[in-house]
Design an enzyme around this catalytic site. Structure first.
Site, mmCIF file in Angstrom:
data_model
loop_
_atom_site.group_PDB
_atom_site.id
_atom_site.type_symbol
_atom_site.label_atom_id
_atom_site.label_comp_id
_atom_site.label_asym_id
_atom_site.label_seq_id
_atom_site.Cartn_x
_atom_site.Cartn_y
_atom_site.Cartn_z
ATOM 1 N N ASN A 10 0.883 -1.173 0.000
ATOM 2 C CA ASN A 10 0.000 0.000 0.000
ATOM 3 C C ASN A 10 0.913 1.212 0.000
ATOM 4 O OD1 ASN A 10 -1.719 2.101 0.491
ATOM 5 N ND2 ASN A 10 -2.339 1.430 2.545
ATOM 6 N N LYS A 12 0.184 4.278 -0.199
ATOM 7 C CA LYS A 12 -0.395 5.467 0.451
ATOM 8 C C LYS A 12 -0.180 6.696 -0.439
ATOM 9 C CE LYS A 12 0.047 3.122 4.822
ATOM 10 N NZ LYS A 12 0.144 3.182 6.275
ATOM 11 N N HIS A 95 -9.365 1.397 4.779
ATOM 12 C CA HIS A 95 -8.112 1.522 5.522
ATOM 13 C C HIS A 95 -8.331 2.451 6.715
ATOM 14 C CE1 HIS A 95 -3.986 2.539 6.531
ATOM 15 N NE2 HIS A 95 -3.631 1.460 5.876
ATOM 16 N N GLU A 97 -6.656 4.788 7.848
ATOM 17 C CA GLU A 97 -6.381 6.205 7.558
ATOM 18 C C GLU A 97 -7.579 6.851 6.867
ATOM 19 O OE1 GLU A 97 -2.690 5.455 5.530
ATOM 20 O OE2 GLU A 97 -1.796 4.856 7.433
ATOM 21 N N GLU A 167 -5.195 -4.867 10.369
ATOM 22 C CA GLU A 167 -4.144 -3.885 10.616
ATOM 23 C C GLU A 167 -4.416 -3.156 11.931
ATOM 24 O OE1 GLU A 167 -2.180 -2.687 6.615
ATOM 25 O OE2 GLU A 167 -3.868 -1.366 6.955
ATOM 26 N N GLY A 173 2.797 2.210 10.738
ATOM 27 C CA GLY A 173 3.758 3.296 10.610
ATOM 28 C C GLY A 173 4.510 3.614 11.886
ATOM 29 N N SER A 213 3.625 -2.247 10.109
ATOM 30 C CA SER A 213 5.075 -2.310 10.307
ATOM 31 C C SER A 213 5.691 -3.658 9.916
ATOM 32 C CB SER A 213 5.446 -1.954 11.748
ATOM 33 O OG SER A 213 5.056 -0.617 12.036
#
Ligand code: 13P
Length: 249
Positions: A10, A12, A95, A97, A167, A173, A213
């Site tokens: 991904n 991003k 996701h 985010e 996730e 991250g 991660s």
């Protein structure tokens, strides 16, 4: 039948179109694999040049989002037909985010999942708890709700073909990968939830990724857990390390 592993990057909001092509050229030889499905989920504007650059390779192109309407007055959105026409096979939906910054809900994710199936795009539906939820002991309750609402009106035959990415938000991250035990436990819980909603055959077929991660050091142990069928990789998907993650064996 054993599930085929799927390792997806991904990207991003990283890489301009020309940078994207350069990265694909760099990664192409490194991610060659007969054993694993490899997907590059890239920013919308990179999809067309990346689809061109991966032609003739084992790499499939994915989008990072999609709108749930066919077409019309939705300024700034991208339709499923646009993605299909550009060569997209997978789409990341829900996701964390997008849930956090762009107001995605379980309900909008469900609409997008249904729409993706209508157009033959494989959804990679994301779920995952916050650190607070983990500490409160409600991880599995929260994820079961995300999964069940996200899959409303999805048939068993459709569910069998899709991908769920677990996730944990606290692992994204942060460099703080979930332990193998934590990741396996939740992925097994998601599979049990699928068995309840559908049946054992659907639960056995659906592929469940871990994301958060993931790196070349953690991938081998994670990806060989009974209920982890690969990974959704952020930062490390933009580096040569992604080749090691794909070829984790
Ligand atoms: P990182 O691998 O950078 O933690 O990102 C994970 C992720 O959000 C993939 O969708």
């Amino acid at each position: 039948m054993a599930r085929r592993k799927i390792v997806a990057g991904n990207w991003k909001m990283n890489k301009t179109p020309s940078e994207a092509v350069a990265l694909v050229e760099e990664l192409k030889p490194l991610v060659a694999s007969d054993d694993v499905d490899v997907v590059f989920c890239v920013p919308a504007i990179d999809i067309i040049p990346v689809a061109e650059a991966v032609k003739g390779t084992n790499i499939a192109v994915g989008a990072e989002n999609m709108y749930f309407e066919e077409k019309g007055a939705y300024t700034g959105e991208i339709s499923p037909a646009m993605l299909v026409d550009a060569g997209v096979k997978y789409v990341v939906l829900g996701h964390s985010e997008r849930r956090e910054y762009f107001a995605e809900t379980n309900e909008t994710v469900n609409k997008k999942v249904l729409k993706a199936f209508e157009h033959g795009i494989t959804p990679i539906m994301c779920c995952g708890e916050s650190l607070e939820q983990r500490e409160q002991g409600v991880t599995m309750d929260f994820i079961r709700q995300q999964v069940k609402v996200g899959l409303q009106n999805v048939t068993a035959d459709q569910a069998k073909t899709m991908v769920i990415a677990y996730e944990p938000i606290w692992a994204i991250g942060t460099g703080k990968t979930a332990t193998t035990e934590q990741a396996q436990e939740v992925c097994a819980g998601i599979r049990a939830c699928i068995a309840e909603v559908y049946d054992d055959a659907t639960a056995e077929a659906i592929r469940i990724q871990y994301g958060g991660s993931v790196n070349a050091a953690t991938a081998p142990e994670l990806f060989t857990q009974a209920d982890i069928d690969g990974g959704l990789v952020g930062g490390a998907a933009l580096k040569p390390d992604f080749g090691k993650i794909v070829n984790y064996k």
